[in-house]
Scaffold this motif. Structure first.
Motif, PDB file in Angstrom:
ATOM      1  N   ASN A  49       0.830  -1.202   0.000  1.00  0.00           N
ATOM      2  CA  ASN A  49       0.000   0.000   0.000  1.00  0.00           C
ATOM      3  C   ASN A  49       0.867   1.256   0.000  1.00  0.00           C
ATOM      4  O   ASN A  49       1.093   1.887   1.029  1.00  0.00           O
ATOM      5  CB  ASN A  49      -0.925  -0.008   1.215  1.00  0.00           C
ATOM      6  CG  ASN A  49      -1.939   1.114   1.166  1.00  0.00           C
ATOM      7  OD1 ASN A  49      -2.222   1.643   0.100  1.00  0.00           O
ATOM      8  ND2 ASN A  49      -2.488   1.466   2.317  1.00  0.00           N
ATOM      9  N   THR A  50       1.366   1.576  -1.177  1.00  0.00           N
ATOM     10  CA  THR A  50       2.212   2.753  -1.346  1.00  0.00           C
ATOM     11  C   THR A  50       2.139   3.205  -2.792  1.00  0.00           C
ATOM     12  O   THR A  50       2.017   2.365  -3.699  1.00  0.00           O
ATOM     13  CB  THR A  50       3.681   2.437  -0.980  1.00  0.00           C
ATOM     14  OG1 THR A  50       4.517   3.518  -1.384  1.00  0.00           O
ATOM     15  CG2 THR A  50       4.157   1.175  -1.649  1.00  0.00           C
ATOM     16  N   PRO A  51       2.215   4.506  -3.044  1.00  0.00           N
ATOM     17  CA  PRO A  51       2.194   4.971  -4.429  1.00  0.00           C
ATOM     18  C   PRO A  51       3.331   4.395  -5.258  1.00  0.00           C
ATOM     19  O   PRO A  51       3.210   4.259  -6.476  1.00  0.00           O
ATOM     20  CB  PRO A  51       2.328   6.499  -4.284  1.00  0.00           C
ATOM     21  CG  PRO A  51       1.768   6.796  -2.932  1.00  0.00           C
ATOM     22  CD  PRO A  51       2.180   5.622  -2.079  1.00  0.00           C
ATOM     23  N   GLY A  52       4.443   4.022  -4.616  1.00  0.00           N
ATOM     24  CA  GLY A  52       5.591   3.489  -5.343  1.00  0.00           C
ATOM     25  C   GLY A  52       5.344   2.150  -6.001  1.00  0.00           C
ATOM     26  O   GLY A  52       6.110   1.747  -6.892  1.00  0.00           O
ATOM     27  N   TRP A  53       4.277   1.438  -5.583  1.00  0.00           N
ATOM     28  CA  TRP A  53       4.022   0.135  -6.188  1.00  0.00           C
ATOM     29  C   TRP A  53       3.685   0.255  -7.665  1.00  0.00           C
ATOM     30  O   TRP A  53       3.916  -0.670  -8.445  1.00  0.00           O
ATOM     31  CB  TRP A  53       2.910  -0.595  -5.444  1.00  0.00           C
ATOM     32  CG  TRP A  53       2.691  -1.972  -5.980  1.00  0.00           C
ATOM     33  CD1 TRP A  53       1.640  -2.411  -6.730  1.00  0.00           C
ATOM     34  CD2 TRP A  53       3.566  -3.109  -5.849  1.00  0.00           C
ATOM     35  NE1 TRP A  53       1.799  -3.746  -7.068  1.00  0.00           N
ATOM     36  CE2 TRP A  53       2.971  -4.187  -6.526  1.00  0.00           C
ATOM     37  CE3 TRP A  53       4.776  -3.303  -5.203  1.00  0.00           C
ATOM     38  CZ2 TRP A  53       3.566  -5.448  -6.593  1.00  0.00           C
ATOM     39  CZ3 TRP A  53       5.367  -4.562  -5.260  1.00  0.00           C
ATOM     40  CH2 TRP A  53       4.764  -5.609  -5.951  1.00  0.00           C
ATOM     41  N   ALA A  54       3.155   1.397  -8.078  1.00  0.00           N
ATOM     42  CA  ALA A  54       2.823   1.585  -9.490  1.00  0.00           C
ATOM     43  C   ALA A  54       4.063   1.432 -10.366  1.00  0.00           C
ATOM     44  O   ALA A  54       3.984   0.912 -11.484  1.00  0.00           O
ATOM     45  CB  ALA A  54       2.195   2.959  -9.712  1.00  0.00           C
ATOM     46  N   ALA A  55       5.215   1.869  -9.878  1.00  0.00           N
ATOM     47  CA  ALA A  55       6.452   1.741 -10.649  1.00  0.00           C
ATOM     48  C   ALA A  55       6.867   0.293 -10.807  1.00  0.00           C
ATOM     49  O   ALA A  55       7.435  -0.097 -11.830  1.00  0.00           O
ATOM     50  CB  ALA A  55       7.575   2.538  -9.971  1.00  0.00           C
ATOM     51  N   VAL A  56       6.556  -0.540  -9.797  1.00  0.00           N
ATOM     52  CA  VAL A  56       6.875  -1.968  -9.902  1.00  0.00           C
ATOM     53  C   VAL A  56       6.034  -2.603 -10.993  1.00  0.00           C
ATOM     54  O   VAL A  56       6.536  -3.346 -11.844  1.00  0.00           O
ATOM     55  CB  VAL A  56       6.631  -2.681  -8.550  1.00  0.00           C
ATOM     56  CG1 VAL A  56       6.900  -4.176  -8.685  1.00  0.00           C
ATOM     57  CG2 VAL A  56       7.511  -2.080  -7.462  1.00  0.00           C
ATOM     58  N   GLU A  57       4.753  -2.319 -10.986  1.00  0.00           N
ATOM     59  CA  GLU A  57       3.883  -2.937 -11.979  1.00  0.00           C
ATOM     60  C   GLU A  57       4.180  -2.448 -13.392  1.00  0.00           C
ATOM     61  O   GLU A  57       3.902  -3.150 -14.365  1.00  0.00           O
ATOM     62  CB  GLU A  57       2.425  -2.689 -11.618  1.00  0.00           C
ATOM     63  CG  GLU A  57       2.013  -3.422 -10.358  1.00  0.00           C
ATOM     64  CD  GLU A  57       0.519  -3.653 -10.261  1.00  0.00           C
ATOM     65  OE1 GLU A  57      -0.179  -3.437 -11.256  1.00  0.00           O
ATOM     66  OE2 GLU A  57       0.071  -4.056  -9.183  1.00  0.00           O
ATOM     67  N   ALA A  58       4.734  -1.256 -13.509  1.00  0.00           N
ATOM     68  CA  ALA A  58       5.032  -0.732 -14.840  1.00  0.00           C
ATOM     69  C   ALA A  58       6.053  -1.607 -15.560  1.00  0.00           C
ATOM     70  O   ALA A  58       5.979  -1.810 -16.771  1.00  0.00           O
ATOM     71  CB  ALA A  58       5.541   0.699 -14.736  1.00  0.00           C
ATOM     72  N   GLU A  59       7.016  -2.151 -14.819  1.00  0.00           N
ATOM     73  CA  GLU A  59       8.025  -3.026 -15.438  1.00  0.00           C
ATOM     74  C   GLU A  59       7.865  -4.478 -15.020  1.00  0.00           C
ATOM     75  O   GLU A  59       8.349  -5.384 -15.685  1.00  0.00           O
ATOM     76  CB  GLU A  59       9.425  -2.540 -15.078  1.00  0.00           C
ATOM     77  CG  GLU A  59       9.710  -2.435 -13.588  1.00  0.00           C
ATOM     78  CD  GLU A  59      11.091  -1.859 -13.296  1.00  0.00           C
ATOM     79  OE1 GLU A  59      12.040  -2.675 -13.167  1.00  0.00           O
ATOM     80  OE2 GLU A  59      11.205  -0.628 -13.203  1.00  0.00           O
ATOM     81  N   ASN A  60       7.213  -4.700 -13.921  1.00  0.00           N
ATOM     82  CA  ASN A  60       6.862  -6.009 -13.361  1.00  0.00           C
ATOM     83  C   ASN A  60       7.968  -7.059 -13.385  1.00  0.00           C
ATOM     84  O   ASN A  60       7.908  -8.040 -14.132  1.00  0.00           O
ATOM     85  CB  ASN A  60       5.610  -6.575 -14.031  1.00  0.00           C
ATOM     86  CG  ASN A  60       4.809  -7.421 -13.050  1.00  0.00           C
ATOM     87  OD1 ASN A  60       5.389  -8.091 -12.205  1.00  0.00           O
ATOM     88  ND2 ASN A  60       3.505  -7.381 -13.157  1.00  0.00           N
ATOM     89  N   PRO A  61       8.962  -6.881 -12.527  1.00  0.00           N
ATOM     90  CA  PRO A  61      10.007  -7.898 -12.402  1.00  0.00           C
ATOM     91  C   PRO A  61       9.496  -9.205 -11.807  1.00  0.00           C
ATOM     92  O   PRO A  61      10.175 -10.232 -11.904  1.00  0.00           O
ATOM     93  CB  PRO A  61      11.038  -7.238 -11.485  1.00  0.00           C
ATOM     94  CG  PRO A  61      10.252  -6.248 -10.685  1.00  0.00           C
ATOM     95  CD  PRO A  61       9.196  -5.741 -11.618  1.00  0.00           C
ATOM     96  N   VAL A  62       8.302  -9.191 -11.198  1.00  0.00           N
ATOM     97  CA  VAL A  62       7.755 -10.428 -10.629  1.00  0.00           C
ATOM     98  C   VAL A  62       7.508 -11.446 -11.738  1.00  0.00           C
ATOM     99  O   VAL A  62       7.811 -12.636 -11.588  1.00  0.00           O
ATOM    100  CB  VAL A  62       6.458 -10.143  -9.853  1.00  0.00           C
ATOM    101  CG1 VAL A  62       5.928 -11.442  -9.230  1.00  0.00           C
ATOM    102  CG2 VAL A  62       6.684  -9.098  -8.774  1.00  0.00           C
TER     103      VAL A  62
END
Length: 420
Positions: free
Chosen positions: A375-388
């Motif tokens: 729950n943080t605005p920074g998670w959007a950056a993770v999903e943009a490139e999605n290393p998961v």
């Protein structure tokens, strides 16, 4: 109806003037009637439900008129951000649950923490309530939820001698899927990059995608808990022929189930409609059960998608806006909405409202153990490139699990703290 399991999207303040987005928060007119402007998302309600609710609300509150505008999902993050930065915002906005933190960070939302009690906050679904809060304050009020379940072929289960009602734990699920995975049948079609399902297995183990300490976020796929979740995913994925390098949309897994001898997929119940549309011969042959957990007493953890309702700080009628939200998220209308749209109601105590809908009732069981992404605005950056996704493919294709987890965690840490 098409379920949208929303993930965070990057938001920015639009430089162009907001046009044709809102008619504004109208002042009270003759006779003291206030007009509340509301943005609801495409497919979140049917036209029939919208009409019934509006008429019922206005009859109960003759001093408030409701003006609902239906918005499209495509580009909604930018549109909401622009509205919040303007002086012409609507009074109520439906937002994807994982979007709320981004909007709250901007200062554009009204803090509703002191209204939680009157809005029945004690038993909200955790997967909606938690992402609706930011820095300890409640900005988003849970509206409705949807989550993934197991959709299965009743005929293939019967042929293999598998009783779906007896699958209550992950170990039993593996045993049943192994039994199904014979004679030309895929025990399960599970693509290699269905990372929301992976999240459930990680949460079951007590892990997460990322953790926060001292205001800084750090990727957590390299923790023992997260690696155990990935190990279970790999065991399950191996019991079918799902591609290791794509997600549920490439190809659409419901279409794959319709075409072949696939015993199970993990999807929202609406996927069953897609299966039947592509293969009418499967009508009546599909069933649902909650994703199993580690123990029989607890369903598997699931990512809770869905929406919250927020009030812009610029709303001209915040009290009327809260009255609207209180009605739409209250007992009577939540039960009607759940039945009309096959949703999970916003509170655990209302799960019985969908008891007659097999898919929705399976969702409701899982929703009791619902989670959200960090729950943080920074998670959007993770999903943009999605290393998961890249991490999952790397492990499934033979990469060293620990090394790949460490690399993915480093990528998540960088993305969350850079915002890029």
């Amino acid at each position: 109806m098409k379920y949208r399991l929303l993930a965070g999207v990057s938001a920015f303040v639009a430089t162009a003037a907001l046009s044709a987005c809102s008619s504004g928060a109208a002042d009270a007119g003759a006779g003291g009637v206030t007009t509340v402007d509301v943005w609801l998302m495409r497919d979140s309600v049917s036209a029939a439900f919208q009409k019934e609710f509006t008429e019922g609300f206005e009859a109960a509150h003759p001093d408030i008129d409701v003006r609902i505008q239906i918005q499209e999902w495509d580009g909604i993050g930018q549109k909401i951000t622009a509205a919040l930065a303007s002086n012409d915002a609507p009074d109520v906005i439906e937002a994807g649950n994982t979007q709320v933190a981004q909007f709250a960070e901007s200062g554009g939302l009204l803090d509703l923490s002191d209204r939680k009690a009157e809005l029945n906050g004690d038993d909200w679904l955790k997967g909606l309530a938690e992402p609706g809060s930011y820095e300890g304050r409640q900005y988003g009020i849970p509206y409705y939820a949807a989550n993934r379940v197991v959709i299965y072929r009743k005929d293939l289960f019967e042929k293999a001698g598998v009783d779906a009602t007896k699958i209550t734990t992950r170990d039993e699920w593996i045993d049943a899927t192994t039994k199904l995975n014979k004679g030309g049948t895929q025990g399960i079609y599970l693509p290699g990059q269905l990372w929301y399902a992976l999240g459930g297995f990680i949460w079951d183990e007590g892990g997460d995608f990322a953790t926060e300490s001292g205001g800084r976020w750090k990727g957590a796929l390299d923790t023992p808990e997260a690696q155990r979740g990935m190990a279970f995913y790999a065991r399950l994925q191996a019991l079918g022929k799902g591609p290791k390098d794509s997600d549920e949309d490439d190809p659409p897994q419901a279409e794959v189930m319709a075409q072949g001898q696939v015993a199970q997929i993990i999807q929202t119940p609406g996927g069953a409609n897609v299966v039947v549309e592509n293969n009418p011969g499967l009508k009546g042959k599909l069933g649902f059960f909650p994703i199993p957990g580690k123990t029989a007493g607890t369903p598997g953890a699931v990512f809770t998608g869905g929406s919250d309702l927020v009030v812009p700080a610029a709303s001209g009628h915040p009290d009327a806006a809260v009255t609207f939200i209180k009605e739409l998220t209250g007992d009577a209308w939540q039960k009607k909405l759940a039945v009309a749209m096959s949703y999970v109601p916003n509170r655990t105590t209302l799960a019985s409202a969908v008891a007659g809908d097999p898919g929705a009732s399976a969702m409701a069981v899982g929703a009791a153990n619902g989670h959200a992404t960090p729950n943080t605005p920074g998670w959007a950056a993770v999903e943009a490139e999605n290393p998961v996704k890249d991490y999952m493919t790397a492990v499934l294709t033979g990469g060293d699990a620990a090394e790949e987890a460490a690399e993915a965690s480093a990528d998540i840490t960088r993305a969350m703290n850079s915002g890029s």
